[in-house]
Design a protein around this motif. Sequence first.
Motif, PDB file in Angstrom:
ATOM      1  N   ALA A  85       0.776  -1.122   0.008  1.00 14.79           N
ATOM      2  CA  ALA A  85      -0.001   0.047   0.009  1.00 14.79           C
ATOM      3  C   ALA A  85       1.042   1.152  -0.003  1.00 14.79           C
ATOM      4  CB  ALA A  85      -0.932   0.056   0.975  1.00 14.79           C
ATOM      5  N   ARG A  86       2.056   1.170   0.949  1.00 11.44           N
ATOM      6  CA  ARG A  86       2.855   2.498   0.672  1.00 11.44           C
ATOM      7  C   ARG A  86       3.644   2.578  -0.545  1.00 11.44           C
ATOM      8  NH1 ARG A  86       6.207   0.181   4.922  1.00 11.44           N
ATOM      9  NH2 ARG A  86       4.427  -0.439   6.313  1.00 11.44           N
ATOM     10  N   GLN A  87       4.019   1.428  -1.287  1.00  8.81           N
ATOM     11  CA  GLN A  87       4.491   1.496  -2.632  1.00  8.81           C
ATOM     12  C   GLN A  87       3.470   2.170  -3.366  1.00  8.81           C
ATOM     13  OE1 GLN A  87       6.087  -2.137  -3.541  1.00  8.81           O
ATOM     14  NE2 GLN A  87       7.961  -2.015  -2.105  1.00  8.81           N
ATOM     15  N   GLN A  88       2.209   1.762  -3.566  1.00  7.37           N
ATOM     16  CA  GLN A  88       1.384   2.094  -4.511  1.00  7.37           C
ATOM     17  C   GLN A  88       1.121   3.755  -4.192  1.00  7.37           C
ATOM     18  OE1 GLN A  88      -1.927  -0.540  -3.978  1.00  7.37           O
ATOM     19  NE2 GLN A  88      -1.205  -2.009  -5.410  1.00  7.37           N
ATOM     20  N   GLU A  89       1.028   4.032  -3.081  1.00  7.89           N
ATOM     21  CA  GLU A  89       0.677   5.536  -2.713  1.00  7.89           C
ATOM     22  C   GLU A  89       1.850   6.338  -3.116  1.00  7.89           C
ATOM     23  OE1 GLU A  89       0.252   8.124   1.325  1.00  7.89           O
ATOM     24  OE2 GLU A  89      -0.685   5.852   1.534  1.00  7.89           O
ATOM     25  N   ALA A  90       3.175   5.674  -2.929  1.00  6.34           N
ATOM     26  CA  ALA A  90       4.236   6.675  -3.280  1.00  6.34           C
ATOM     27  C   ALA A  90       4.182   6.762  -5.087  1.00  6.34           C
ATOM     28  CB  ALA A  90       5.572   6.047  -2.959  1.00  6.34           C
ATOM     29  N   GLN A  91       3.907   5.750  -5.689  1.00 10.89           N
ATOM     30  CA  GLN A  91       3.691   5.702  -7.087  1.00 10.89           C
ATOM     31  C   GLN A  91       2.734   6.688  -7.408  1.00 10.89           C
ATOM     32  OE1 GLN A  91       3.102   1.743  -8.680  1.00 10.89           O
ATOM     33  NE2 GLN A  91       5.426   1.308  -8.237  1.00 10.89           N
ATOM     34  N   GLN A  92       1.578   6.828  -6.844  1.00 13.81           N
ATOM     35  CA  GLN A  92       0.353   7.746  -7.230  1.00 13.81           C
ATOM     36  C   GLN A  92       1.002   9.198  -7.023  1.00 13.81           C
ATOM     37  OE1 GLN A  92      -2.827   6.470  -4.875  1.00 13.81           O
ATOM     38  NE2 GLN A  92      -3.341   4.875  -6.365  1.00 13.81           N
ATOM     39  N   ASN A  93       1.776   9.327  -5.735  1.00 11.65           N
ATOM     40  CA  ASN A  93       1.905  10.666  -5.471  1.00 11.65           C
ATOM     41  C   ASN A  93       3.295  11.259  -6.329  1.00 11.65           C
ATOM     42  OD1 ASN A  93       0.101  10.813  -3.555  1.00 11.65           O
ATOM     43  ND2 ASN A  93       1.467  10.196  -1.879  1.00 11.65           N
ATOM     44  N   GLU A  95       6.590   9.797  -6.152  1.00 13.67           N
ATOM     45  CA  GLU A  95       7.643   9.772  -5.474  1.00 13.67           C
ATOM     46  C   GLU A  95       8.331   8.332  -5.933  1.00 13.67           C
ATOM     47  OE1 GLU A  95       6.641   9.416  -1.281  1.00 13.67           O
ATOM     48  OE2 GLU A  95       5.627  11.214  -1.257  1.00 13.67           O
TER      49      GLU A  95
END
Length: 97
Positions: A85-93, A95
């Motif tokens: 979930a952190r990796q997907q959130e980082a990709q969406q932002n 980062e």
Amino acid sequence: MQRVRVGLTGLAMVAVLIVLASAVFTSANREQAISAIGASNSAVVANMTAIGNTLGEKIKEEPLAELGAAPSTTSTEKTDAAEIARQQEAQQNGEVR
């Protein structure tokens, strides 16, 4: 009337042929199998390939995955839902990780 008689006679002949063929094949199945001296025993060979054999071979659970025709459903790496979930959130932002 002649056509019906010929048709029924033909049908009866086919039934008689089927009964004769069945009798021949049944008598052939009842005979003992002939085995040559030194030949393998068919019962032993059949049991060697049965599931649960005692040869210690691993039973293939995913033959298509072993051939490379389909992806494997088992994973050896640990799955951490929070990290994904952190990796997907980082990709969406936008980062880079």
